[in-house]
Design a protein around this motif. Structure first.
Motif, PDB file in Angstrom:
ATOM      1  N   GLU A   1       6.464  13.092  -2.830  1.00  0.00           N
ATOM      2  CA  GLU A   1       5.540  11.506  -3.087  1.00  0.00           C
ATOM      3  C   GLU A   1       6.378  11.124  -2.420  1.00  0.00           C
ATOM      4  OE1 GLU A   1       4.160  12.058  -7.623  1.00  0.00           O
ATOM      5  OE2 GLU A   1       6.727  11.951  -7.285  1.00  0.00           O
TER       6      GLU A   1
ATOM      7  N   GLY B   1       0.642  -1.236   0.211  1.00  0.00           N
ATOM      8  CA  GLY B   1      -0.174   0.197   0.109  1.00  0.00           C
ATOM      9  C   GLY B   1       0.914   0.961  -0.014  1.00  0.00           C
ATOM     10  N   LEU B   2       2.691   1.461  -0.201  1.00  0.00           N
ATOM     11  CA  LEU B   2       2.861   2.050  -0.321  1.00  0.00           C
ATOM     12  C   LEU B   2       2.333   2.908  -1.388  1.00  0.00           C
ATOM     13  CD1 LEU B   2       6.115   0.642   1.482  1.00  0.00           C
ATOM     14  CD2 LEU B   2       4.315   2.370   2.145  1.00  0.00           C
TER      15      LEU B   2
ATOM     16  N   THR C   1       5.668  11.340   1.577  1.00  0.00           N
ATOM     17  CA  THR C   1       4.568  10.060   1.733  1.00  0.00           C
ATOM     18  C   THR C   1       4.797   9.169   1.666  1.00  0.00           C
ATOM     19  OG1 THR C   1       2.811  11.802   0.246  1.00  0.00           O
ATOM     20  CG2 THR C   1       2.191   9.525   0.170  1.00  0.00           C
ATOM     21  N   LEU C   2       5.479   8.019   0.966  1.00  0.00           N
ATOM     22  CA  LEU C   2       6.426   7.044   0.588  1.00  0.00           C
ATOM     23  C   LEU C   2       7.168   6.673   2.148  1.00  0.00           C
ATOM     24  CD1 LEU C   2       8.354   6.346  -2.864  1.00  0.00           C
ATOM     25  CD2 LEU C   2       6.471   5.092  -1.371  1.00  0.00           C
TER      26      LEU C   2
ATOM     27  N   ILE D   1       6.416   8.422   5.163  1.00  0.00           N
ATOM     28  CA  ILE D   1       5.459   8.219   6.203  1.00  0.00           C
ATOM     29  C   ILE D   1       4.741   6.917   5.907  1.00  0.00           C
ATOM     30  CG2 ILE D   1       2.977   9.626   6.745  1.00  0.00           C
ATOM     31  CD1 ILE D   1       4.832  12.334   5.789  1.00  0.00           C
ATOM     32  N   GLY D   2       4.736   6.858   4.585  1.00  0.00           N
ATOM     33  CA  GLY D   2       3.623   4.864   4.910  1.00  0.00           C
ATOM     34  C   GLY D   2       4.445   3.869   4.888  1.00  0.00           C
ATOM     35  N   LEU D   3       5.984   4.466   5.090  1.00  0.00           N
ATOM     36  CA  LEU D   3       6.313   3.063   5.530  1.00  0.00           C
ATOM     37  C   LEU D   3       6.782   2.952   6.922  1.00  0.00           C
ATOM     38  CD1 LEU D   3       8.883   0.585   4.341  1.00  0.00           C
ATOM     39  CD2 LEU D   3      10.599   2.298   5.307  1.00  0.00           C
TER      40      LEU D   3
ATOM     41  N   ASP E   1       4.338   3.976   9.034  1.00  0.00           N
ATOM     42  CA  ASP E   1       3.508   4.210   9.264  1.00  0.00           C
ATOM     43  C   ASP E   1       3.025   2.432   9.533  1.00  0.00           C
ATOM     44  OD1 ASP E   1       2.430   6.765   9.876  1.00  0.00           O
ATOM     45  OD2 ASP E   1       0.804   6.526   8.469  1.00  0.00           O
ATOM     46  N   THR E   2       3.593   1.634   8.666  1.00  0.00           N
ATOM     47  CA  THR E   2       3.447  -0.032   8.286  1.00  0.00           C
ATOM     48  C   THR E   2       4.207  -0.933   9.470  1.00  0.00           C
ATOM     49  OG1 THR E   2       5.402  -0.300   7.189  1.00  0.00           O
ATOM     50  CG2 THR E   2       3.418  -0.039   6.273  1.00  0.00           C
TER      51      THR E   2
END
Length: 72
Positions: A59, A39-40, A62-63, A65-67, A69-70
């Motif tokens: 971008e 979902g990254l 966002t990657l 922060i997404g990482l 968050d996981t």
């Protein structure tokens, strides 16, 4: 880099469903697929990944922060 840094497993037999999947270098396919599955990333619209396009700062963050968050 994000997939490896995050310890996300990459499947060497993975396939991509993006319209421009043929433009993704062979060595990167499993990493891109792993990032999609995690979902990254989701492409740039129109079912395209645009592998030659330069990522913006937004971008990139966002990657990251997404990482992060996981990992929580």
């Amino acid at each position: 880099m994000i997939v490896r840094a995050g310890g996300i497993p990459a499947d060497s037999n993975a396939k991509l469903n993006f319209k421009d999947a043929k433009d993704v270098p062979a060595w990167a396919v499993s990493y891109v697929a792993a990032a999609v599955e995690a979902g990254l990333v989701g492409g740039v619209g129109g079912n395209r990944f645009a592998p030659a396009q330069t990522a913006t700062r937004a971008e990139a963050i966002t990657l990251i922060i997404g990482l992060l968050d996981t990992k929580e």
